[in-house]
Design a protein around this motif. Structure first.
Motif, PDB file in Angstrom:
ATOM      1  N   ALA A  85       0.844  -1.208   0.000  1.00  0.00           N
ATOM      2  CA  ALA A  85       0.000   0.000   0.000  1.00  0.00           C
ATOM      3  C   ALA A  85       0.869   1.245   0.000  1.00  0.00           C
ATOM      4  O   ALA A  85       1.987   1.237   0.516  1.00  0.00           O
ATOM      5  N   HIS A 107       3.479   2.653   2.760  1.00  0.00           N
ATOM      6  CA  HIS A 107       2.863   2.640   4.099  1.00  0.00           C
ATOM      7  C   HIS A 107       3.907   2.397   5.201  1.00  0.00           C
ATOM      8  O   HIS A 107       3.758   2.877   6.308  1.00  0.00           O
ATOM      9  N   ILE A 302      -2.771  -1.106  -2.735  1.00  0.00           N
ATOM     10  CA  ILE A 302      -3.835  -0.206  -2.281  1.00  0.00           C
ATOM     11  C   ILE A 302      -3.288   1.215  -2.203  1.00  0.00           C
ATOM     12  O   ILE A 302      -2.165   1.426  -1.719  1.00  0.00           O
ATOM     13  N   LEU A 304      -4.177   4.283  -0.101  1.00  0.00           N
ATOM     14  CA  LEU A 304      -5.019   4.786   0.994  1.00  0.00           C
ATOM     15  C   LEU A 304      -5.104   6.303   0.881  1.00  0.00           C
ATOM     16  O   LEU A 304      -4.094   6.972   0.609  1.00  0.00           O
ATOM     17  N   GLY A 313      -9.958   4.501   0.075  1.00  0.00           N
ATOM     18  CA  GLY A 313      -8.832   3.961  -0.675  1.00  0.00           C
ATOM     19  C   GLY A 313      -9.297   3.408  -2.002  1.00  0.00           C
ATOM     20  O   GLY A 313     -10.498   3.418  -2.306  1.00  0.00           O
ATOM     21  N   ASN A 315      -7.927   0.674  -5.604  1.00  0.00           N
ATOM     22  CA  ASN A 315      -6.885  -0.111  -6.264  1.00  0.00           C
ATOM     23  C   ASN A 315      -7.059  -0.023  -7.774  1.00  0.00           C
ATOM     24  O   ASN A 315      -8.182   0.135  -8.261  1.00  0.00           O
TER      25      ASN A 315
END
Ligand code: FAD
Length: 429
Positions: A85, A107, A302, A304, A313, A315
């Motif tokens: 992510a 992330h 992902i 976010l 979020g 994709n």
């Protein structure tokens, strides 16, 4: 032995495939004309949209679902999302939206972008969690961490993650369940996209069931269960009677009790079970599927988006499998948790999501393909994460699977696979 499965969603089909391999004669009865429930493709103008899921397995090709599919002999490819992510944050820490610029950070680098004091506290809390020094059982996740750390950026990210993965806020999940989710992320890893989308998994499960002598029957709504001395002996659907030694329901505890009739109310343990069920709520969400001629996210994981009004979020599934869109097109699926008291104002919620897209992709012109609202009997999750209810019912040969009976710490379909594993142990007892 004969087994009847009510509902051909992922939970029902996974269980039916397992039972058929164990020698049961399995019949799966499905109300709709399509198979797969909320885990099925909808083909729209050459795009593979879906009835629910965003073609993503929360723990990719190493998670409980992928492992279960492999054991069943399903031929499915899941492409791991690398990175897992990224988080879109405003360039300037003082900003509360994306209007004056933003950057996407992996992330794992999130801590770096916090004030020094909060960075230190987060390191300590993460360490305490990892060495199992901290394992609070009480309290909601956000209420718990707020005792130690107050930081708007952390609050936004916690809500963004919960909204994306669970369709809840960070304060609607218990700390215990959130920690179990973190445990699973460490154990199984991050998400992945199914090549061909959800349909690939559903088609393989149907193949396995049929090759093992079972049948999956659409347009057969189950309307009643006949009981004899606390045991379900017969399932009624479409004017037909299906004899059953074992019944597995994929439609949730509450809905299953509705078709059981009043005989079930006389059974031992029913009153306490029904009382506990009252606390279970389905979670709601809104999905915006859109297309564009150029990639907007640099990876298949992902993105976010904690600084939006609503979108948690998204994709870009075509970064993993380009065939999910026509040649040259990119398909993105955005998800936003919807508070239950906002369902009456859903047009406003949609407008807020569409406004978010303008801020997230300034100057771009995405083509909106489909907007879907999920709630009630077609929810994101039949039970808020952590409210799952186990697989047993007061009827001794009737078991529940699916997303109202997920295993502990299991995000969405991973929880379904863990729950099916638990149900199979209960059935074997
Ligand atoms: P269902 O799919 O609801 O299956 C139940 C079936 O029973 C249905 O087909 C229904 O028609 C049938 N039925 C109902 N009543 C009867 C009856 N009386 N007789 C016969 N049949 C009946 N999960 C992920 O892992 N990854 C994601 O990316 C993801 N994204 C999501 C995004 C959205 C917007 C939504 C809504 C969900 C998402 N999920 C995701 C969750 C995932 O889609 C669900 O957890 C999963 O599909 C639920 O499967 P199930 O078998 O429990 O239930």
């Amino acid at each position: 032995l004969t087994a009847v499965v009510i509902g051909a969603g992922l939970g029902g089909l996974l269980t039916a495939a397992q039972l058929s391999l164990k020698g049961y004669k399995v019949t799966v009865l499905e109300r709709l004309s399509i198979i797969g429930g909320r885990f099925m493709n909808i083909e729209y103008q050459g795009y593979q949209l879906s009835t629910g899921a965003l073609h993503m397995l929360p723990h990719g090709n190493r998670g409980p679902l992928a492992q279960m599919l492999q054991k069943l002999g399903a031929n499915v490819t899941v492409i791991p999302s690398v990175p897992m992510a990224t988080v879109r944050i405003p360039k300037n820490v003082a900003e509360t939206d994306y209007k004056n610029g933003f950057m996407d950070i992996p992330h794992v680098e999130f801590k770096k972008h916090l004030a020094a004091k909060n960075k230190m506290m987060m390191v300590l809390l993460t360490l305490g969690y990892k060495i199992k020094l901290i394992r609070p059982k009480e309290a909601r996740f956000k209420s718990w961490y707020s005792r130690y750390i107050q930081d708007d950026r952390i609050d936004r990210c916690a809500d963004s993650f919960s909204g994306w993965a669970l369709s809840t806020t960070a304060d609607e999940v218990t700390t215990e369940e959130m920690f179990a989710i973190f445990d699973n992320v460490y154990k199984y890893g991050g998400p992945g996209i199914v090549v061909g989308g959800c349909k690939s998994i559903i088609d393989e499960l149907v193949r396995i069931i049929e090759e093992n002598g079972g049948s999956v029957q659409p347009k057969k709504e189950v309307t009643g269960l006949l009981m004899q001395e606390g045991v379900c002996t017969c399932v009624l659907a479409g004017g037909e009677e299906f004899h059953a030694d074992l019944v597995v329901s994929d439609i949730g505890h509450k809905e299953t009790m509705e078709i059981c009739g009043s005989d079930v109310e006389k059974l031992d343990g029913y009153a306490a079970y029904a009382e506990k069920l009252k606390a279970v709520n389905p979670s709601a969400g809104l999905k915006i599927c859109f297309a564009i001629d150029e990639p907007l996210i640099e990876h298949g994981g992902i993105l976010l988006t904690p600084y939006t009004r609503r979108i948690n979020g998204m994709n870009e599934v075509t970064n993993a499998d380009p065939n999910l869109a026509p040649p040259g097109k990119h398909l993105i699926m955005a998800h936003q948790r919807t508070a239950l008291d906002r369902l009456d104002f859903i047009e406003e919620e949609i407008d807020l999501g569409l406004e978010d897209l303008k801020d997230l992709f300034p100057g771009k012109k995405p083509e909106i393909l489909m907007i879907q609202v999920h709630h009630g009997r077609w929810p994101v999750n039949r039970a808020f994460s952590g409210q799952d209810f186990g697989n047993k019912t007061p009827v001794s040969n009737l078991f529940i699977v699916g997303d109202g009976a997920k295993g502990r710490g299991g995000i969405e379909v991973e929880g379904i696979a863990l729950g099916v594993e638990n149900a199979m142990s209960d059935i074997a007892e």
